[in-house]
Write an enzyme that holds these catalytic residues in place. Structure first.
Site, PDB file in Angstrom:
ATOM      1  N   ARG A 117       0.888  -1.174   0.000  1.00  0.00           N
ATOM      2  CA  ARG A 117       0.000   0.000   0.000  1.00  0.00           C
ATOM      3  C   ARG A 117       0.916   1.210   0.000  1.00  0.00           C
ATOM      4  O   ARG A 117       1.718   1.401   0.924  1.00  0.00           O
ATOM      5  CB  ARG A 117      -0.912   0.019   1.222  1.00  0.00           C
ATOM      6  CG  ARG A 117      -1.603   1.353   1.394  1.00  0.00           C
ATOM      7  CD  ARG A 117      -2.732   1.342   2.390  1.00  0.00           C
ATOM      8  NE  ARG A 117      -3.895   0.681   1.841  1.00  0.00           N
ATOM      9  CZ  ARG A 117      -5.142   0.843   2.319  1.00  0.00           C
ATOM     10  NH1 ARG A 117      -5.363   1.645   3.346  1.00  0.00           N
ATOM     11  NH2 ARG A 117      -6.154   0.211   1.777  1.00  0.00           N
ATOM     12  N   HIS A 144      -7.385   0.817  -6.568  1.00  0.00           N
ATOM     13  CA  HIS A 144      -7.605  -0.018  -5.373  1.00  0.00           C
ATOM     14  C   HIS A 144      -8.326  -1.295  -5.828  1.00  0.00           C
ATOM     15  O   HIS A 144      -9.481  -1.535  -5.489  1.00  0.00           O
ATOM     16  CB  HIS A 144      -8.441   0.768  -4.368  1.00  0.00           C
ATOM     17  CG  HIS A 144      -8.415   0.226  -2.971  1.00  0.00           C
ATOM     18  ND1 HIS A 144      -7.680  -0.889  -2.604  1.00  0.00           N
ATOM     19  CD2 HIS A 144      -9.039   0.645  -1.842  1.00  0.00           C
ATOM     20  CE1 HIS A 144      -7.861  -1.112  -1.315  1.00  0.00           C
ATOM     21  NE2 HIS A 144      -8.683  -0.205  -0.826  1.00  0.00           N
ATOM     22  N   GLN A 147     -10.181  -3.778  -3.360  1.00  0.00           N
ATOM     23  CA  GLN A 147     -11.455  -3.262  -2.858  1.00  0.00           C
ATOM     24  C   GLN A 147     -12.578  -3.577  -3.853  1.00  0.00           C
ATOM     25  O   GLN A 147     -13.676  -3.988  -3.457  1.00  0.00           O
ATOM     26  CB  GLN A 147     -11.353  -1.740  -2.672  1.00  0.00           C
ATOM     27  CG  GLN A 147     -12.647  -1.093  -2.219  1.00  0.00           C
ATOM     28  CD  GLN A 147     -13.051  -1.514  -0.820  1.00  0.00           C
ATOM     29  OE1 GLN A 147     -12.260  -1.428   0.095  1.00  0.00           O
ATOM     30  NE2 GLN A 147     -14.282  -1.982  -0.651  1.00  0.00           N
ATOM     31  N   ASP A 235     -17.159   7.837  -1.655  1.00  0.00           N
ATOM     32  CA  ASP A 235     -15.950   7.621  -0.832  1.00  0.00           C
ATOM     33  C   ASP A 235     -15.593   8.975  -0.240  1.00  0.00           C
ATOM     34  O   ASP A 235     -16.207  10.007  -0.591  1.00  0.00           O
ATOM     35  CB  ASP A 235     -14.825   7.054  -1.736  1.00  0.00           C
ATOM     36  CG  ASP A 235     -13.567   6.652  -0.961  1.00  0.00           C
ATOM     37  OD1 ASP A 235     -13.634   6.558   0.282  1.00  0.00           O
ATOM     38  OD2 ASP A 235     -12.511   6.461  -1.605  1.00  0.00           O
ATOM     39  N   CYS A 274     -16.342   2.056   0.520  1.00  0.00           N
ATOM     40  CA  CYS A 274     -15.195   1.196   0.853  1.00  0.00           C
ATOM     41  C   CYS A 274     -14.794   1.323   2.316  1.00  0.00           C
ATOM     42  O   CYS A 274     -14.136   0.425   2.855  1.00  0.00           O
ATOM     43  CB  CYS A 274     -14.017   1.511  -0.051  1.00  0.00           C
ATOM     44  SG  CYS A 274     -13.329   3.162   0.197  1.00  0.00           S
ATOM     45  N   ARG A 302     -13.770  -8.177   2.038  1.00  0.00           N
ATOM     46  CA  ARG A 302     -12.342  -7.966   1.766  1.00  0.00           C
ATOM     47  C   ARG A 302     -11.564  -9.248   2.076  1.00  0.00           C
ATOM     48  O   ARG A 302     -10.637  -9.599   1.350  1.00  0.00           O
ATOM     49  CB  ARG A 302     -11.792  -6.795   2.607  1.00  0.00           C
ATOM     50  CG  ARG A 302     -12.348  -5.412   2.257  1.00  0.00           C
ATOM     51  CD  ARG A 302     -12.001  -4.960   0.847  1.00  0.00           C
ATOM     52  NE  ARG A 302     -10.577  -5.002   0.586  1.00  0.00           N
ATOM     53  CZ  ARG A 302      -9.709  -4.048   0.942  1.00  0.00           C
ATOM     54  NH1 ARG A 302     -10.135  -2.966   1.541  1.00  0.00           N
ATOM     55  NH2 ARG A 302      -8.417  -4.153   0.662  1.00  0.00           N
TER      56      ARG A 302
HETATM   57  N1   CP Z   1     -11.232   0.171   2.328  1.00  0.00           N
HETATM   58  C1   CP Z   1      -9.966   0.078   2.755  1.00  0.00           C
HETATM   59  O1   CP Z   1      -9.044  -0.165   1.993  1.00  0.00           O
HETATM   60  O2   CP Z   1      -9.820   0.246   4.097  1.00  0.00           O
HETATM   61  P1   CP Z   1      -8.452   0.425   4.879  1.00  0.00           P
HETATM   62  O3   CP Z   1      -7.870   1.747   4.462  1.00  0.00           O
HETATM   63  O4   CP Z   1      -8.849   0.419   6.322  1.00  0.00           O
HETATM   64  O5   CP Z   1      -7.524  -0.678   4.524  1.00  0.00           O
HETATM   65  N1  NVA Z   2      -9.856   6.897  -1.544  1.00  0.00           N
HETATM   66  C1  NVA Z   2      -9.464   6.507  -0.210  1.00  0.00           C
HETATM   67  C2  NVA Z   2      -9.687   5.051  -0.033  1.00  0.00           C
HETATM   68  C3  NVA Z   2      -9.387   4.554   1.364  1.00  0.00           C
HETATM   69  C4  NVA Z   2      -9.588   3.067   1.504  1.00  0.00           C
HETATM   70  C5  NVA Z   2      -8.023   6.866   0.035  1.00  0.00           C
HETATM   71  O1  NVA Z   2      -7.189   6.664  -0.861  1.00  0.00           O
HETATM   72  O2  NVA Z   2      -7.717   7.368   1.112  1.00  0.00           O
END
Ligand code: CP
Ligand code: NVA
Length: 318
Positions: A117, A144, A147, A235, A274, A302
């Site tokens: 990540r 992502h 997700q 989101d 998400c 997930r």
């Molecule tokens: N939706 C998602 O990726 O959540 P986290 O940021 O908690 O991993």
């Molecule tokens: N769009 C958000 C998703 C978090 C899971 C971010 O990148 O912070």
């Protein structure tokens, strides 16, 4: 025995949905559904009967915060019979500038798959270029994909057929929306993006989805986007790594999903998010907690999605 060196197959990376393609994602979804059904009611840490990843280790690199991705990958590995470990950027040598290329080569000697990540998608690509084991994108600024596998799984479980589905997105165009648009091209569903001017998704992604048979519309009027929609999605207005800008928040306000906006969608429309959610910003409390909201099924999925993605990467799902 032959002296010829074994020709190792290149690792199966999962940086975007297109890496698996429509057939690969369909196989991942089918495996996720089967495994989820087979372990109904079991303790969450018990391994699946076949423990297909017994002895395998996943290394997870986090350069950004996470709750769901972190826990679901860890539990996914336990349920598959393997284990996982975490490298936080701040406490590993990555945080002191060790190169992605060297990190990839070292981890490839120690773990069987890597999840990352990070911010810049190019870092995940660089990791994949230098790794001898599969690399999975656990969120970048671009996309992502894990997700969206969980989202598709949730929609299928709730009885939605993907082709022809009308998915309406409200607010900021971000990594999650990019992967939804990618999925639209793979499964021929349609995406209406309701966003303020200047916050549109990447034109190249739209073009690719359209050339794969999806319809992607950019609309300014949220009610028009919601009309007859099967799925309502939003989101956060401020993704990780973005600065909080009052001007942006003000521009997003008309795109909040509230009961009035939900009323324009089909009666059986589902609400997806998400998470983490900022209730009161991108969605109102009544919608978030309401009967059309499936956000906690989506979060649980997930785990089931992650398991099938891991199995696909390791060649155990076609
Ligand atoms: N939706 C998602 O990726 O959540 P986290 O940021 O908690 O991993
Ligand atoms: N769009 C958000 C998703 C978090 C899971 C971010 O990148 O912070």
């Amino acid at each position: 025995m032959s002296d010829a060196p074994e020709t190792a197959l290149p690792p199966r990376h999962f940086l975007n949905l297109a890496d698996a393609g429509g057939d690969g994602i369909a196989a991942i979804l089918a495996d996720a559904l089967d495994r989820k059904r087979a372990r109904q009611g079991w303790p969450k840490g018990r391994a699946d009967g076949d423990a297909p990843l017994a002895g395998f280790v996943l290394g997870m690199i986090f350069e950004k915060n996470s709750t769901r991705t972190r826990v679901s990958f860890d539990i996914a590995m336990r349920q598959l019979g393997g284990s996982a470990l975490i490298l936080e950027a701040g406490t590993s040598q990555i945080g002191r500038g060790e190169s992605i290329a060297d990190t990839a080569r070292v981890l490839s000697r120690m773990v069987d798959a890597i999840m990352i990540r990070t911010d810049d998608h190019a870092k995940a690509e660089e990791l994949a270029r230098h790794a001898d084991v599969p690399v999975i994108n656990g969120l970048t600024d671009l996309s992502h994909p894990c997700q969206i596998v969980a989202d598709l799984l949730t929609l299928i479980e709730k009885g939605k057929a993907l082709p022809g589905l009308e998915v309406a997105w409200f607010g900021d165009s971000n990594n999650v929306l990019n992967s939804i648009i990618e999925a639209a091209g793979l499964f021929q569903f349609n995406v209406r993006v309701a966003c303020p001017a200047g916050f549109e998704p990447d034109a190249r992604l739209i073009k690719t989805a359209q050339s794969n048979g999806a319809r992607v519309d950019i609309l300014r009027d949220p009610a028009q986007a919601a009309r007859g929609a099967d799925v309502m999605v939003t989101d956060t207005w401020v993704s990780m790594g973005q600065a909080h800008a009052d001007e942006k928040i003000a521009a997003m306000r008309p795109y909040r999903i509230d009961a009035d906006l939900m009323a324009h969608a089909k009666n059986d429309a589902l609400f997806l998010h998400c998470l983490p959610a900022h209730v009161g910003d991108e969605v109102t409390q009544d919608v978030f907690e309401g009967p059309q909201s499936v956000v906690f099924d989506e979060a649980e999925n997930r785990i089931h999605a992650q398991k099938a993605i891991l199995l696909w990467c390791l060649g155990k799902v076609a």
